[in-house]
Scaffold this motif. Structure first.
Motif, PDB file in Angstrom:
ATOM      1  N   ARG A  10       2.596  27.440  38.699  1.00  0.00           N
ATOM      2  CA  ARG A  10       1.662  27.410  37.578  1.00  0.00           C
ATOM      3  C   ARG A  10       2.246  26.635  36.405  1.00  0.00           C
ATOM      4  N   VAL A  11       3.506  26.956  36.063  1.00  0.00           N
ATOM      5  CA  VAL A  11       4.125  26.313  34.905  1.00  0.00           C
ATOM      6  C   VAL A  11       4.321  24.819  35.152  1.00  0.00           C
ATOM      7  N   SER A  12       4.884  24.465  36.316  1.00  0.00           N
ATOM      8  CA  SER A  12       5.141  23.045  36.597  1.00  0.00           C
ATOM      9  C   SER A  12       3.842  22.252  36.680  1.00  0.00           C
ATOM     10  N   SER A  13       2.797  22.843  37.249  1.00  0.00           N
ATOM     11  CA  SER A  13       1.515  22.132  37.322  1.00  0.00           C
ATOM     12  C   SER A  13       0.901  21.957  35.940  1.00  0.00           C
ATOM     13  N   ASN A  14       1.045  22.988  35.092  1.00  0.00           N
ATOM     14  CA  ASN A  14       0.519  22.898  33.730  1.00  0.00           C
ATOM     15  C   ASN A  14       1.259  21.829  32.932  1.00  0.00           C
ATOM     16  N   VAL A  15       2.584  21.747  33.128  1.00  0.00           N
ATOM     17  CA  VAL A  15       3.371  20.715  32.459  1.00  0.00           C
ATOM     18  C   VAL A  15       2.948  19.331  32.942  1.00  0.00           C
ATOM     19  N   ALA A  16       2.769  19.178  34.258  1.00  0.00           N
ATOM     20  CA  ALA A  16       2.345  17.884  34.807  1.00  0.00           C
ATOM     21  C   ALA A  16       0.982  17.474  34.260  1.00  0.00           C
ATOM     22  N   ALA A  17       0.062  18.435  34.138  1.00  0.00           N
ATOM     23  CA  ALA A  17      -1.267  18.126  33.596  1.00  0.00           C
ATOM     24  C   ALA A  17      -1.173  17.690  32.138  1.00  0.00           C
ATOM     25  N   ALA A  18      -0.337  18.402  31.355  1.00  0.00           N
ATOM     26  CA  ALA A  18      -0.191  18.048  29.936  1.00  0.00           C
ATOM     27  C   ALA A  18       0.474  16.687  29.784  1.00  0.00           C
ATOM     28  N   ARG A  19       1.458  16.400  30.622  1.00  0.00           N
ATOM     29  CA  ARG A  19       2.084  15.087  30.568  1.00  0.00           C
ATOM     30  C   ARG A  19       1.081  13.989  30.943  1.00  0.00           C
ATOM     31  N   GLY A  20       0.254  14.259  31.948  1.00  0.00           N
ATOM     32  CA  GLY A  20      -0.767  13.278  32.312  1.00  0.00           C
ATOM     33  C   GLY A  20      -1.743  13.025  31.181  1.00  0.00           C
ATOM     34  N   ASP A  21      -2.146  14.102  30.492  1.00  0.00           N
ATOM     35  CA  ASP A  21      -3.047  13.938  29.342  1.00  0.00           C
ATOM     36  C   ASP A  21      -2.385  13.114  28.248  1.00  0.00           C
ATOM     37  N   ALA A  22      -1.091  13.363  28.008  1.00  0.00           N
ATOM     38  CA  ALA A  22      -0.386  12.607  26.972  1.00  0.00           C
ATOM     39  C   ALA A  22      -0.286  11.134  27.351  1.00  0.00           C
ATOM     40  N   ALA A  26      -5.061  25.868  38.833  1.00  0.00           N
ATOM     41  CA  ALA A  26      -6.157  26.738  39.272  1.00  0.00           C
ATOM     42  C   ALA A  26      -5.762  27.521  40.518  1.00  0.00           C
ATOM     43  N   ARG A  27      -5.060  26.896  41.444  1.00  0.00           N
ATOM     44  CA  ARG A  27      -4.658  27.599  42.665  1.00  0.00           C
ATOM     45  C   ARG A  27      -3.627  28.682  42.376  1.00  0.00           C
ATOM     46  N   SER A  28      -2.715  28.416  41.442  1.00  0.00           N
ATOM     47  CA  SER A  28      -1.667  29.398  41.151  1.00  0.00           C
ATOM     48  C   SER A  28      -2.234  30.685  40.572  1.00  0.00           C
ATOM     49  N   LEU A  75      -2.222   9.365  44.826  1.00  0.00           N
ATOM     50  CA  LEU A  75      -1.414  10.178  43.929  1.00  0.00           C
ATOM     51  C   LEU A  75      -0.638  11.197  44.742  1.00  0.00           C
ATOM     52  N   GLY A  76       0.567  11.540  44.294  1.00  0.00           N
ATOM     53  CA  GLY A  76       1.346  12.546  45.013  1.00  0.00           C
ATOM     54  C   GLY A  76       1.878  13.593  44.067  1.00  0.00           C
ATOM     55  N   ALA A  77       1.928  14.825  44.553  1.00  0.00           N
ATOM     56  CA  ALA A  77       2.552  15.909  43.803  1.00  0.00           C
ATOM     57  C   ALA A  77       3.055  16.924  44.806  1.00  0.00           C
ATOM     58  N   ALA A  78       4.119  17.601  44.464  1.00  0.00           N
ATOM     59  CA  ALA A  78       4.713  18.543  45.414  1.00  0.00           C
ATOM     60  C   ALA A  78       3.776  19.706  45.665  1.00  0.00           C
ATOM     61  N   LEU A  79       3.657  20.079  46.928  1.00  0.00           N
ATOM     62  CA  LEU A  79       2.860  21.239  47.307  1.00  0.00           C
ATOM     63  C   LEU A  79       3.788  22.443  47.296  1.00  0.00           C
ATOM     64  N   LEU A  80       3.690  23.239  46.269  1.00  0.00           N
ATOM     65  CA  LEU A  80       4.676  24.287  46.027  1.00  0.00           C
ATOM     66  C   LEU A  80       4.153  25.619  46.532  1.00  0.00           C
ATOM     67  N   ALA A  81       4.847  26.162  47.545  1.00  0.00           N
ATOM     68  CA  ALA A  81       4.499  27.463  48.113  1.00  0.00           C
ATOM     69  C   ALA A  81       3.051  27.527  48.534  1.00  0.00           C
ATOM     70  N   GLY A  82       2.511  26.415  48.929  1.00  0.00           N
ATOM     71  CA  GLY A  82       1.149  26.383  49.449  1.00  0.00           C
ATOM     72  C   GLY A  82       0.076  26.449  48.402  1.00  0.00           C
ATOM     73  N   CYS A  83       0.429  26.391  47.096  1.00  0.00           N
ATOM     74  CA  CYS A  83      -0.612  26.541  46.087  1.00  0.00           C
ATOM     75  C   CYS A  83      -0.455  25.567  44.936  1.00  0.00           C
ATOM     76  N   LEU A 102       7.003  30.952  40.338  1.00  0.00           N
ATOM     77  CA  LEU A 102       7.010  31.164  41.788  1.00  0.00           C
ATOM     78  C   LEU A 102       6.001  30.283  42.516  1.00  0.00           C
ATOM     79  N   PHE A 103       4.847  30.098  41.946  1.00  0.00           N
ATOM     80  CA  PHE A 103       3.772  29.403  42.644  1.00  0.00           C
ATOM     81  C   PHE A 103       3.285  28.163  41.906  1.00  0.00           C
TER      82      PHE A 103
END
Length: 474
Positions: free
Chosen positions: A153-165, A315-317, A8-16, A150-151
């Motif tokens: 949180r929003v994009s990761s939360n969206v990705a998680a919700a899309r994965g759940d859907a 969680a990291r953000s 699996l791949g996802a962008a590593l954004l600002a190290g978190c 910035l770190f």
């Protein structure tokens, strides 16, 4: 397919952000052991796995050429309650994804209201005891807020919700396939039972004829009471078997009613014995293991991994600053008619940055929990793949063995019919005992029931193979 990839791949954004996950792939064969392998034109048999759960599976049940089955599956698809529940869960997951998506855009609102208040003289900088009259304040304002991602949180939360859907959608397809396959298997189990009952009915009629013949011969003094009692025993035993089989049919009928979304007491299936020579869908040689990429349970496990991976980013953000920009502007006046005048204008513009300093290890533990949840999702995915291969191999082997059994039982059925005919002639001629005739007839009845049961098993196992492949092999 040399590997059933779980990378699996996802962008590593600002190290978190969500990490790029590298897992050891599963080393799996390109084709199933029970199906002869086909070699590609370039001489290779392996290919990289590609998610394919969205591929159309088609109306696989049409291959059985059974109009009654077609109608039952259409009815179950429209009325099955488990399927309705899965559809509702899918709508919930999509709505949650929409809620997460809303954080990507500014949140704008409207405020309007009236307040009646009296301030303290001290608040107004007046001497104590100074009379202060109550005020009525009218307010109308537009508000806006926006969190800068910035770190991640929003994009990761969206990705998680899309994965759940996406996982919920795959789970819905899994329930749909299960309902359709369960209906088909229940239908053919019912038809096989009807065929067994038809065979037993023939045996009962034969036993009744034996009782009449033996009763007449006993009355004439040709035979003793032993043969007559044995004939009556065999008749009663066969009738008891038929009653027991009726109970089995009733239970199957009730199970089918539930699948159709009906009450057991309000549904009756007409007898439809499974006939000899029923054509089963032909299983092509060299089934590629890439067919399993369409299995909805494997797709659901894949999407669950993606969602778990994204939640690591969430969680990291939480360990980094969060920046929210807010603004509010409108009118504030002690008169409702003046609230929209330029002189009554008021506004606020601000930016708020917050981050944890001391949290007792809460956020670090949350990251650890998210990482462990991802490991669980990966293990669940790998297990789903292994189980899928085993189920396909089981059913391919089952069909191969059942086909061999059917060939043998056909030969046995011919011999049993020949033996029963000869035994009847010898008994009628007085050259053999009733026990010998009874043994030949009992053997024929057993072989006939075995042949009927094998026909039902082949139909049920074919449906199981289609289910294991994710909906056929097209």
């Amino acid at each position: 397919m040399r590997t059933f990839s779980i990378t699996l791949g996802a962008a590593l954004l600002a190290g978190c952000g969500a990490p790029t996950l590298q897992q050891q792939p599963l080393d799996l064969p390109a084709a199933f052991k029970e199906a002869p392998a086909q070699t590609a034109a370039d001489g290779t048999r392996w290919k990289q796995a590609q998610p394919a759960e969205a591929q159309p599976r088609g109306e696989w049940w049409l291959a059985f050429n059974d109009p009654a089955l077609n109608a039952l599956i259409a009815e179950a698809t429209a009325a099955n309650q488990n399927l309705a529940g899965a559809a509702a869960r899918l709508r919930q997951a999509r709505a949650i994804a929409g809620i997460a998506e809303a954080d990507r855009i500014p949140q704008i609102g409207l405020q309007a209201g009236v307040q009646r208040l009296r301030s303290s003289p001290t608040e107004l900088g007046l001497p104590a005891g100074t009379p202060v009259a109550p005020q009525t304040l009218y307010r109308a304002a537009l508000t806006a807020s926006y969190e800068l991602d910035l770190f991640g949180r929003v994009s990761s939360n969206v990705a998680a919700a899309r994965g759940d859907a996406a996982a919920s959608e795959a789970s819905y397809r899994s329930v749909l396939l299960s309902v359709q396959a369960d209906v088909a298997q229940a239908w053919y189990r019912l038809r096989a039972t009807d065929a067994e009952l038809a065979t037993l009915d023939q045996t009962v009629r034969l036993r009744e004829e034996n009782v009449r013949i033996n009763q007449r011969r006993f009355d004439l003094g040709d035979i003793g009471e032993f043969d007559l009692s044995r004939a009556r025993t065999e008749l009663a035993t066969t009738r008891a078997e038929a009653v027991g089989l009726q109970r089995q049919r009733t239970n199957t009928e009730h199970a089918l009613a539930i699948l159709l979304g009906k009450t057991a007491s309000g549904y009756t299936a007409a007898a439809s014995p499974l006939q000899d020579g029923l054509l089963m869908p032909a299983i092509p040689a060299g089934l590629p293991s890439s067919l399993l990429e369409r299995r909805p349970d494997i797709a659901a496990a894949q999407r669950a991994m993606e969602a778990s991976n994204a939640r690591i980013g969430v969680a990291r953000s939480a360990m980094f600053p969060a920046l929210t920009i807010s603004a509010s502007g409108g009118g504030l006046s002690d008169s409702g008619g003046d609230v929209f005048k330029w002189s009554s204008r008021s506004w606020v513009l601000g930016a708020l940055m917050s981050m944890p300093l001391i949290d007792g290890g809460r956020n670090r533990s949350n990251v650890t929990r998210s990482e462990a949840a991802l490991e669980e999702a990966v293990a669940s995915y790998r297990q789903s793949v292994l189980v899928a291969f085993a189920e396909v191999e089981d059913n391919l082997a089952g069909l191969r063995i059942l086909e061999n059994q059917s060939s043998e039982i056909d030969a046995a059925l011919q011999s049993a019919r020949r033996s029963a005919g000869l035994a009847q002639k010898l008994y009628d001629a007085g050259r053999s005992s009733y026990l010998e005739l009874l043994d030949a007839q009992r053997n024929l009845a057993a072989v006939e029931r075995s042949a009927v049961q094998l026909r039902g098993s082949r139909a049920i196992t074919t449906v199981a193979l289609i289910r294991a492949l994710g909906g056929g092999w097209q």
